[in-house]
Design a protein around this motif. Sequence first.
Motif, PDB file in Angstrom:
ATOM      1  N   THR A 268       0.830  -1.213   0.000  1.00 50.81           N
ATOM      2  CA  THR A 268       0.000   0.000   0.000  1.00 50.81           C
ATOM      3  C   THR A 268       0.862   1.259   0.000  1.00 50.81           C
ATOM      4  OG1 THR A 268      -0.158  -0.082   2.418  1.00 50.81           O
ATOM      5  CG2 THR A 268      -1.880  -1.205   1.166  1.00 50.81           C
ATOM      6  N   ARG A 269       1.951   1.233  -0.748  1.00 51.75           N
ATOM      7  CA  ARG A 269       2.886   2.361  -0.816  1.00 51.75           C
ATOM      8  C   ARG A 269       2.176   3.648  -1.267  1.00 51.75           C
ATOM      9  NH1 ARG A 269       6.869   0.109  -5.266  1.00 51.75           N
ATOM     10  NH2 ARG A 269       6.412  -1.764  -4.071  1.00 51.75           N
ATOM     11  N   THR A 270       2.802   4.759  -1.023  1.00 53.80           N
ATOM     12  CA  THR A 270       2.257   6.051  -1.452  1.00 53.80           C
ATOM     13  C   THR A 270       3.136   6.650  -2.540  1.00 53.80           C
ATOM     14  OG1 THR A 270       3.521   7.379   0.140  1.00 53.80           O
ATOM     15  CG2 THR A 270       1.415   6.458   0.892  1.00 53.80           C
ATOM     16  N   ASP A 271       2.596   7.630  -3.277  1.00 51.48           N
ATOM     17  CA  ASP A 271       3.392   8.324  -4.286  1.00 51.48           C
ATOM     18  C   ASP A 271       4.513   9.117  -3.643  1.00 51.48           C
ATOM     19  OD1 ASP A 271       1.890   7.421  -6.450  1.00 51.48           O
ATOM     20  OD2 ASP A 271       0.455   9.063  -6.283  1.00 51.48           O
ATOM     21  N   GLU A 272       4.214   9.732  -2.508  1.00 51.07           N
ATOM     22  CA  GLU A 272       5.187  10.623  -1.876  1.00 51.07           C
ATOM     23  C   GLU A 272       6.236   9.843  -1.088  1.00 51.07           C
ATOM     24  OE1 GLU A 272       1.885  10.723  -1.343  1.00 51.07           O
ATOM     25  OE2 GLU A 272       1.357  12.337  -2.748  1.00 51.07           O
ATOM     26  N   GLY A 273       5.809   8.861  -0.304  1.00 54.50           N
ATOM     27  CA  GLY A 273       6.718   8.176   0.605  1.00 54.50           C
ATOM     28  C   GLY A 273       7.181   6.820   0.151  1.00 54.50           C
ATOM     29  N   GLY A 274       6.570   6.288  -0.923  1.00 54.84           N
ATOM     30  CA  GLY A 274       6.964   4.978  -1.419  1.00 54.84           C
ATOM     31  C   GLY A 274       6.737   3.890  -0.390  1.00 54.84           C
ATOM     32  N   ILE A 275       7.656   2.909  -0.364  1.00 59.39           N
ATOM     33  CA  ILE A 275       7.511   1.778   0.548  1.00 59.39           C
ATOM     34  C   ILE A 275       7.610   2.218   2.001  1.00 59.39           C
ATOM     35  CG2 ILE A 275       8.655  -0.351   1.315  1.00 59.39           C
ATOM     36  CD1 ILE A 275       9.232  -0.950  -1.623  1.00 59.39           C
ATOM     37  N   ALA A 276       8.403   3.241   2.283  1.00 59.90           N
ATOM     38  CA  ALA A 276       8.527   3.713   3.664  1.00 59.90           C
ATOM     39  C   ALA A 276       7.172   4.051   4.265  1.00 59.90           C
ATOM     40  CB  ALA A 276       9.437   4.937   3.717  1.00 59.90           C
ATOM     41  N   GLU A 277       6.264   4.540   3.451  1.00 66.72           N
ATOM     42  CA  GLU A 277       4.952   4.970   3.945  1.00 66.72           C
ATOM     43  C   GLU A 277       3.877   3.898   3.779  1.00 66.72           C
ATOM     44  OE1 GLU A 277       3.000   9.439   4.164  1.00 66.72           O
ATOM     45  OE2 GLU A 277       4.047   8.824   2.352  1.00 66.72           O
ATOM     46  N   SER A 278       4.278   2.706   3.310  1.00 67.67           N
ATOM     47  CA  SER A 278       3.336   1.591   3.202  1.00 67.67           C
ATOM     48  C   SER A 278       3.251   0.900   4.555  1.00 67.67           C
ATOM     49  CB  SER A 278       3.790   0.594   2.131  1.00 67.67           C
ATOM     50  OG  SER A 278       2.953  -0.550   2.127  1.00 67.67           O
ATOM     51  N   ALA A 279       2.110   1.041   5.229  1.00 68.35           N
ATOM     52  CA  ALA A 279       1.960   0.473   6.565  1.00 68.35           C
ATOM     53  C   ALA A 279       1.379  -0.923   6.546  1.00 68.35           C
ATOM     54  CB  ALA A 279       1.066   1.379   7.413  1.00 68.35           C
ATOM     55  N   ARG A 280       0.870  -1.384   5.376  1.00 69.16           N
ATOM     56  CA  ARG A 280       0.160  -2.666   5.354  1.00 69.16           C
ATOM     57  C   ARG A 280       0.582  -3.526   4.169  1.00 69.16           C
ATOM     58  NH1 ARG A 280      -3.628   0.929   5.434  1.00 69.16           N
ATOM     59  NH2 ARG A 280      -4.591   0.268   3.471  1.00 69.16           N
ATOM     60  N   ILE A 281       0.518  -4.841   4.409  1.00 68.87           N
ATOM     61  CA  ILE A 281       0.537  -5.851   3.352  1.00 68.87           C
ATOM     62  C   ILE A 281      -0.851  -6.482   3.348  1.00 68.87           C
ATOM     63  CG2 ILE A 281       1.527  -8.019   2.555  1.00 68.87           C
ATOM     64  CD1 ILE A 281       3.473  -5.684   2.336  1.00 68.87           C
ATOM     65  N   GLU A 282      -1.500  -6.466   2.185  1.00 72.71           N
ATOM     66  CA  GLU A 282      -2.854  -6.997   2.084  1.00 72.71           C
ATOM     67  C   GLU A 282      -2.914  -8.065   0.997  1.00 72.71           C
ATOM     68  OE1 GLU A 282      -5.302  -2.885   3.228  1.00 72.71           O
ATOM     69  OE2 GLU A 282      -5.427  -3.705   1.187  1.00 72.71           O
ATOM     70  N   ARG A 283      -4.007  -8.828   1.020  1.00 71.01           N
ATOM     71  CA  ARG A 283      -4.294  -9.722  -0.092  1.00 71.01           C
ATOM     72  C   ARG A 283      -5.778  -9.619  -0.433  1.00 71.01           C
ATOM     73  NH1 ARG A 283      -4.341 -16.110   1.678  1.00 71.01           N
ATOM     74  NH2 ARG A 283      -5.975 -16.014   3.262  1.00 71.01           N
ATOM     75  N   VAL A 284      -6.105  -9.950  -1.692  1.00 69.41           N
ATOM     76  CA  VAL A 284      -7.480  -9.880  -2.161  1.00 69.41           C
ATOM     77  C   VAL A 284      -7.835 -11.181  -2.859  1.00 69.41           C
ATOM     78  CG1 VAL A 284      -6.817  -8.764  -4.348  1.00 69.41           C
ATOM     79  CG2 VAL A 284      -9.159  -8.494  -3.479  1.00 69.41           C
ATOM     80  N   ASN A 285      -9.055 -11.670  -2.603  1.00 66.48           N
ATOM     81  CA  ASN A 285      -9.551 -12.876  -3.250  1.00 66.48           C
ATOM     82  C   ASN A 285     -10.025 -12.519  -4.649  1.00 66.48           C
ATOM     83  OD1 ASN A 285     -11.716 -14.912  -4.040  1.00 66.48           O
ATOM     84  ND2 ASN A 285     -10.910 -15.849  -2.172  1.00 66.48           N
ATOM     85  N   ILE A 286      -9.514 -13.209  -5.670  1.00 66.04           N
ATOM     86  CA  ILE A 286      -9.809 -12.799  -7.046  1.00 66.04           C
ATOM     87  C   ILE A 286     -11.233 -13.137  -7.463  1.00 66.04           C
ATOM     88  CG2 ILE A 286      -7.372 -13.024  -7.677  1.00 66.04           C
ATOM     89  CD1 ILE A 286      -8.164 -15.506  -9.338  1.00 66.04           C
ATOM     90  N   GLU A 287     -11.909 -14.004  -6.720  1.00 66.03           N
ATOM     91  CA  GLU A 287     -13.293 -14.345  -7.048  1.00 66.03           C
ATOM     92  C   GLU A 287     -14.278 -13.457  -6.308  1.00 66.03           C
ATOM     93  OE1 GLU A 287     -14.324 -16.293  -9.382  1.00 66.03           O
ATOM     94  OE2 GLU A 287     -12.316 -16.979  -9.945  1.00 66.03           O
ATOM     95  N   THR A 288     -14.051 -13.258  -5.011  1.00 68.10           N
ATOM     96  CA  THR A 288     -15.035 -12.554  -4.185  1.00 68.10           C
ATOM     97  C   THR A 288     -14.691 -11.096  -3.932  1.00 68.10           C
ATOM     98  OG1 THR A 288     -13.924 -13.091  -2.095  1.00 68.10           O
ATOM     99  CG2 THR A 288     -15.464 -14.727  -2.991  1.00 68.10           C
ATOM    100  N   GLY A 289     -13.430 -10.728  -4.127  1.00 64.37           N
ATOM    101  CA  GLY A 289     -13.014  -9.367  -3.806  1.00 64.37           C
ATOM    102  C   GLY A 289     -12.750  -9.132  -2.332  1.00 64.37           C
ATOM    103  N   GLU A 290     -12.869 -10.189  -1.516  1.00 56.58           N
ATOM    104  CA  GLU A 290     -12.590 -10.048  -0.086  1.00 56.58           C
ATOM    105  C   GLU A 290     -11.138  -9.644   0.137  1.00 56.58           C
ATOM    106  OE1 GLU A 290     -12.057 -12.831   3.929  1.00 56.58           O
ATOM    107  OE2 GLU A 290     -12.715 -13.724   2.024  1.00 56.58           O
ATOM    108  N   LYS A 291     -10.934  -8.704   1.042  1.00 56.29           N
ATOM    109  CA  LYS A 291      -9.582  -8.265   1.398  1.00 56.29           C
ATOM    110  C   LYS A 291      -9.225  -8.744   2.792  1.00 56.29           C
ATOM    111  CE  LYS A 291      -9.083  -3.892  -1.150  1.00 56.29           C
ATOM    112  NZ  LYS A 291      -8.890  -2.431  -0.956  1.00 56.29           N
ATOM    113  N   GLN A 292      -7.970  -9.086   2.982  1.00 57.01           N
ATOM    114  CA  GLN A 292      -7.449  -9.430   4.292  1.00 57.01           C
ATOM    115  C   GLN A 292      -6.123  -8.707   4.507  1.00 57.01           C
ATOM    116  OE1 GLN A 292      -7.109 -13.705   4.506  1.00 57.01           O
ATOM    117  NE2 GLN A 292      -9.327 -14.020   4.507  1.00 57.01           N
ATOM    118  N   VAL A 293      -5.916  -8.202   5.709  1.00 56.85           N
ATOM    119  CA  VAL A 293      -4.650  -7.573   6.077  1.00 56.85           C
ATOM    120  C   VAL A 293      -3.735  -8.640   6.664  1.00 56.85           C
ATOM    121  CG1 VAL A 293      -3.519  -5.844   7.520  1.00 56.85           C
ATOM    122  CG2 VAL A 293      -5.748  -5.337   6.483  1.00 56.85           C
ATOM    123  N   LEU A 294      -2.577  -8.848   6.022  1.00 57.47           N
ATOM    124  CA  LEU A 294      -1.614  -9.838   6.507  1.00 57.47           C
ATOM    125  C   LEU A 294      -0.615  -9.244   7.488  1.00 57.47           C
ATOM    126  CD1 LEU A 294      -0.811 -11.842   3.240  1.00 57.47           C
ATOM    127  CD2 LEU A 294      -2.537 -12.311   4.984  1.00 57.47           C
TER     128      LEU A 294
END
Length: 440
Positions: free
Chosen positions: A40-66
């Motif tokens: 979830t990186r940002t344009d301004e801060g890049g990876i440093a400002e990415s606070a989360r790793i997420e995944r999404v189910n390609i069938e249902t669209g469900e998101k989970q925070v890992l």
Amino acid sequence: MQSCQTDTAEKQITHDLSYHHDLDNNDNFSPDGRWLVYDTRTDEGGIAESARIERVNIETGEKQVLFDIKNNGVWGPGAGAVSYSPKEHAVVFIHGLTNSTKENPYQQWRRTGVIIHDDRPNVPVYMDARDVTPPYTPGALRGGTHRHEWSGDGQWIGFTYNDAILKALEDSTGQKHNLRTIGVSKKVRAVKVDETAENLSGEWFSALVVRVVPNPAPGSDEISHAASDSWVGTTGYLIQSGVRQIARAFLGTVKDKNGNDVPEVFIVDIPEDITQPGPLGPLEGTDSDFPMPPKGTTQRRLTFTANTAHPGCSGIVRSSPDGSQLAFLAKDAKGISQIFTISPNGGKPRQITECTSDVTGNLRWHPDGKHITYAHEGSIVLCAVNDAPFEEKTQVLTEPLEAVPSNLVWSADGRVLAFNRLVKNETGKATQQVFVLSLK
């Protein structure tokens, strides 16, 4: 070029336009093909400002925070550039050092690799040990790892690397020492160090495998920069004796005879045992030089474009699943960027595409090993790697749009292609969203 028949049109599976869902040219599909992982990186801060790793189910669209970093700052620690294991329900990604501050922020040489098992969110397993306090520790590194990639058997992780000790030496001397190179970690044993805010123990044994030098001799095979790397084959490649060899392919920057930088395709053969020091020096490095490659490591140059009319290679070097061909970008006789392949055993490069304008990258082999996908003129194109006429062996998979596709990645069964597109919100700000395309 032909249009390709697909089961469905491309489908957008993430829809929150307030943040990026960045696939970042990694291996993002879960082994069962049901989930895609992203940062979830940002344009301004890049990876440093990415606070989360997420995944999404390609069938249902469900998101989970890992993984979620509480109170992440604009200076880090940050978490990003995530890849799935092909064998386990586990992901690996960059994690900046937890003591990151405004004065001492996330940097290329201040990060490590963290593994999360997707059934145990927010329980980090630190992959590579880090020891920046002399005397250094064999199996530990002294800087930051990046773009982690699992091997086909899940027992290795490859990465690029920058060294904190040599960055400090560069700052104190004004001479170039902060070079990028390539390393691997193997799941053989844990490496324990005296832990501090800067030092971390790791569960895997790590070693650098590519030798870089600040000032390569002009016209030689010495390199000053190594990156754009990937594993060769899912189980290595066949050397001339018929034995399979584990290796990483990459771009190494040489100097031509006039002293100009030229990226060329290289390969490094890696021994099964990376715990034994090689002839160049200690695995743990010294105060004035890098950790050195293990015994049995062999680095070879495969392309020689430096003295041609259009020198240089580009893109991430990608291997066919069987390890017999390495794909990369280089310019043809007309100066147009095309896809070429070369054997890991060497030889003459073979031109695959004959586009009238530049191939813009995002090379990915289809898991069948017979096709390559890439981005060209705003579309995703599928090209057979055979000797048929170019117009007959290429198929356009997506219509050209202003929001061009990027970060292509195939599911292991070859049935689904995922990618990013920028999508604008009501204010006109664009964020990376995840799309999939199902093919017959």
